[in-house]
Scaffold this motif. Sequence first.
Motif, PDB file in Angstrom:
ATOM      1  N   ASP A   1      -9.513 -10.085  93.133  1.00  0.00           N
ATOM      2  CA  ASP A   1      -9.124 -11.304  93.850  1.00  0.00           C
ATOM      3  C   ASP A   1      -7.605 -11.487  93.845  1.00  0.00           C
ATOM      4  O   ASP A   1      -7.102 -12.603  93.782  1.00  0.00           O
TER       5      ASP A   1
ATOM      6  N   PHE B   1     -10.402 -13.831 101.750  1.00  0.00           N
ATOM      7  CA  PHE B   1      -9.648 -12.624 101.390  1.00  0.00           C
ATOM      8  C   PHE B   1     -10.588 -11.552 100.839  1.00  0.00           C
ATOM      9  O   PHE B   1     -10.510 -10.376 101.224  1.00  0.00           O
ATOM     10  N   GLN B   2     -11.490 -11.948  99.946  1.00  0.00           N
ATOM     11  CA  GLN B   2     -12.432 -11.001  99.354  1.00  0.00           C
ATOM     12  C   GLN B   2     -13.369 -10.410 100.412  1.00  0.00           C
ATOM     13  O   GLN B   2     -13.615  -9.201 100.440  1.00  0.00           O
ATOM     14  N   ILE B   3     -13.877 -11.268 101.297  1.00  0.00           N
ATOM     15  CA  ILE B   3     -14.783 -10.799 102.349  1.00  0.00           C
ATOM     16  C   ILE B   3     -14.051  -9.831 103.292  1.00  0.00           C
ATOM     17  O   ILE B   3     -14.567  -8.770 103.649  1.00  0.00           O
TER      18      ILE B   3
ATOM     19  N   ALA C   1     -10.226  -6.803  96.325  1.00  0.00           N
ATOM     20  CA  ALA C   1     -11.349  -7.739  96.435  1.00  0.00           C
ATOM     21  C   ALA C   1     -11.931  -8.071  95.072  1.00  0.00           C
ATOM     22  O   ALA C   1     -12.205  -9.239  94.770  1.00  0.00           O
TER      23      ALA C   1
ATOM     24  N   ALA D   1     -11.355  -8.027 102.628  1.00  0.00           N
ATOM     25  CA  ALA D   1     -11.019  -6.791 101.928  1.00  0.00           C
ATOM     26  C   ALA D   1     -12.233  -5.876 101.809  1.00  0.00           C
ATOM     27  O   ALA D   1     -12.136  -4.660 102.015  1.00  0.00           O
ATOM     28  N   MET D   2     -13.393  -6.448 101.493  1.00  0.00           N
ATOM     29  CA  MET D   2     -14.614  -5.639 101.377  1.00  0.00           C
ATOM     30  C   MET D   2     -15.032  -5.089 102.738  1.00  0.00           C
ATOM     31  O   MET D   2     -15.477  -3.939 102.841  1.00  0.00           O
TER      32      MET D   2
ATOM     33  N   LEU E   1      -3.880  -5.089  95.993  1.00  0.00           N
ATOM     34  CA  LEU E   1      -4.072  -4.409  97.276  1.00  0.00           C
ATOM     35  C   LEU E   1      -2.759  -3.806  97.761  1.00  0.00           C
ATOM     36  O   LEU E   1      -2.697  -2.632  98.156  1.00  0.00           O
TER      37      LEU E   1
ATOM     38  N   PHE F   1      -8.375  -1.763  98.897  1.00  0.00           N
ATOM     39  CA  PHE F   1      -9.131  -2.937  99.345  1.00  0.00           C
ATOM     40  C   PHE F   1     -10.210  -3.322  98.333  1.00  0.00           C
ATOM     41  O   PHE F   1     -10.433  -4.510  98.092  1.00  0.00           O
TER      42      PHE F   1
ATOM     43  N   ASN G   1     -12.043 -16.621  99.057  1.00  0.00           N
ATOM     44  CA  ASN G   1     -13.296 -16.015  99.494  1.00  0.00           C
ATOM     45  C   ASN G   1     -13.111 -15.222 100.784  1.00  0.00           C
ATOM     46  O   ASN G   1     -13.679 -14.135 100.931  1.00  0.00           O
TER      47      ASN G   1
END
Length: 292
Positions: A117, A8-10, A114, A12-13, A122, A110, A6
């Motif tokens: 996942d 990582f996703q946040i 994201a 990246a976004m 990336l 990115f 999570n």
Amino acid sequence: MAGMINWFQIGAMAAATPFVFLWVFLYVKYQGKFDAVTVSLSAREYRMLELYFIGLGFMDLVHFNLHTRRGRARIKEISEIKGKKYAEYYYYIICGATFTYIFTFVPLAFLLGALSDEPMILIMCLAVSLLLIRYLEKDINDKLQERREELLLDLPQVLSKMALLINSGMVMREAWVKTSAAGDRALYEEMRTTASEMANGTSDLEAFRNFADRCSVKQIRKVTSTLIQNMQKGNQELAYFLEEMSEEMWEEKKNLVRQKGETAGTKLLIPIGMIFVGILIMIIAPVFTNGF
């Protein structure tokens, strides 16, 4: 593990968001505004040419300075390939292309990272961006290296021919003009440009200096410098100097050809090694499959 994914996703976004907003802003503001600048370019040579207005727009927005120390050096190098008149234009295009790749592939990397996942996605997208930027630099460097090698390969023959003509009684300028008409490669073209400058009123000294600047090869600069010094000493001194320099350049040409041959041989080792490994696999795999 879920918490790390999570984050990582946040992350990246969050990294992609400002790039996306900037890309959309540049797209809306500058779409179609640089068509006249890029219309003469080849889509085969310049990848994603239709999006170059993104990078060019960014340069316009921040008042990007082309004439930094590195920029001036790069423009000088490009002038050897594209000509002094268009060198700044091509450097401008290369900078625009570089920013286009950055602002297109970085947010895309990115976002895809994201959404999937997958950090590897990336990394792969960022690698594509880096390769495209590197392609632009490598293309210019390869063309520059190829031109300089071509100049050096033709130099011994040019010096030999000029020495022969001067020994036969021709003055320096006549020998230069006659030699320049003997070929169509880069060195002969530059000699014809110099001959044209002298015919249009440029002094011999300035014309030869311009010739050395356009060629920008150490050996040619050396020849031109010594040529200028010896022009006042008469044909006999000049012919002797040209013969001496010709012999020296023939030796350099032999070394250059030898180095190119060694480089080509080294490059061939990679595909030969891959073929060898493939043959080994083809031989050994059935042995393990069928048992000893």
